[in-house]
Design a protein around this motif. Sequence first.
Motif, short mmCIF file in Angstrom:
data_model
loop_
_atom_site.label_atom_id
_atom_site.label_comp_id
_atom_site.label_asym_id
_atom_site.label_seq_id
_atom_site.Cartn_x
_atom_site.Cartn_y
_atom_site.Cartn_z
N PHE A 270 0.76 -1.07 -0.07
CA PHE A 270 0.11 -0.07 -0.11
C PHE A 270 0.82 1.46 0.04
O PHE A 270 0.75 2.25 -0.68
CB PHE A 270 -0.84 -0.04 1.42
N PHE A 271 1.86 1.27 0.76
CA PHE A 271 2.77 2.28 0.99
C PHE A 271 3.45 2.68 -0.34
O PHE A 271 3.45 3.90 -0.89
CB PHE A 271 3.75 2.07 2.01
N LEU A 272 3.94 1.75 -0.90
CA LEU A 272 4.52 1.65 -2.35
C LEU A 272 3.66 2.40 -3.43
O LEU A 272 4.05 3.19 -4.29
CB LEU A 272 5.16 0.43 -2.67
N GLU A 273 2.56 1.88 -3.28
CA GLU A 273 1.34 2.34 -4.12
C GLU A 273 1.20 3.88 -4.06
O GLU A 273 0.96 4.61 -5.35
CB GLU A 273 0.01 1.67 -4.22
N VAL A 274 1.27 4.41 -2.94
CA VAL A 274 0.86 5.75 -2.62
C VAL A 274 2.07 6.36 -3.26
O VAL A 274 2.00 7.65 -3.74
CB VAL A 274 0.75 5.94 -1.14
N LEU A 275 3.52 6.18 -2.78
CA LEU A 275 4.43 6.74 -3.55
C LEU A 275 4.60 6.76 -4.94
O LEU A 275 4.94 7.82 -5.54
CB LEU A 275 5.86 6.05 -3.02
N ALA B 91 6.85 9.82 -6.16
CA ALA B 91 7.95 9.87 -5.26
C ALA B 91 8.95 8.97 -5.82
O ALA B 91 8.93 7.96 -6.38
CB ALA B 91 7.79 9.48 -3.93
N THR B 92 10.20 9.36 -5.76
CA THR B 92 11.38 8.44 -5.70
C THR B 92 11.57 7.98 -4.26
O THR B 92 11.64 8.56 -3.16
CB THR B 92 12.35 9.03 -6.17
#
Length: 71
Positions: free
Chosen positions: A15-20, A25-26
């Motif tokens: 989930f966190f990676l999807e938001v990034l 974001a890099t």
Amino acid sequence: MTTFNVSVPEDKTSFFLEVLELIGATYEAKEREFQLTEEQKNFLLRQNDVPIEDCLPAMDLYESLKGKYGL
């Protein structure tokens, strides 16, 4: 640009990676190395009745297995 250093629970990583990715974001993902406490080491040694001299450092064993199995 603003930089953050965060720790994300394993069950929330995707989930966190999807938001990034959504915000463009890099990021650089790093796994934290762990250390056992002396109490944990002693418990494991008592449980398995293994002399400390026969034990291998976890990171050395991990690197060996990673190379052996191409992980």
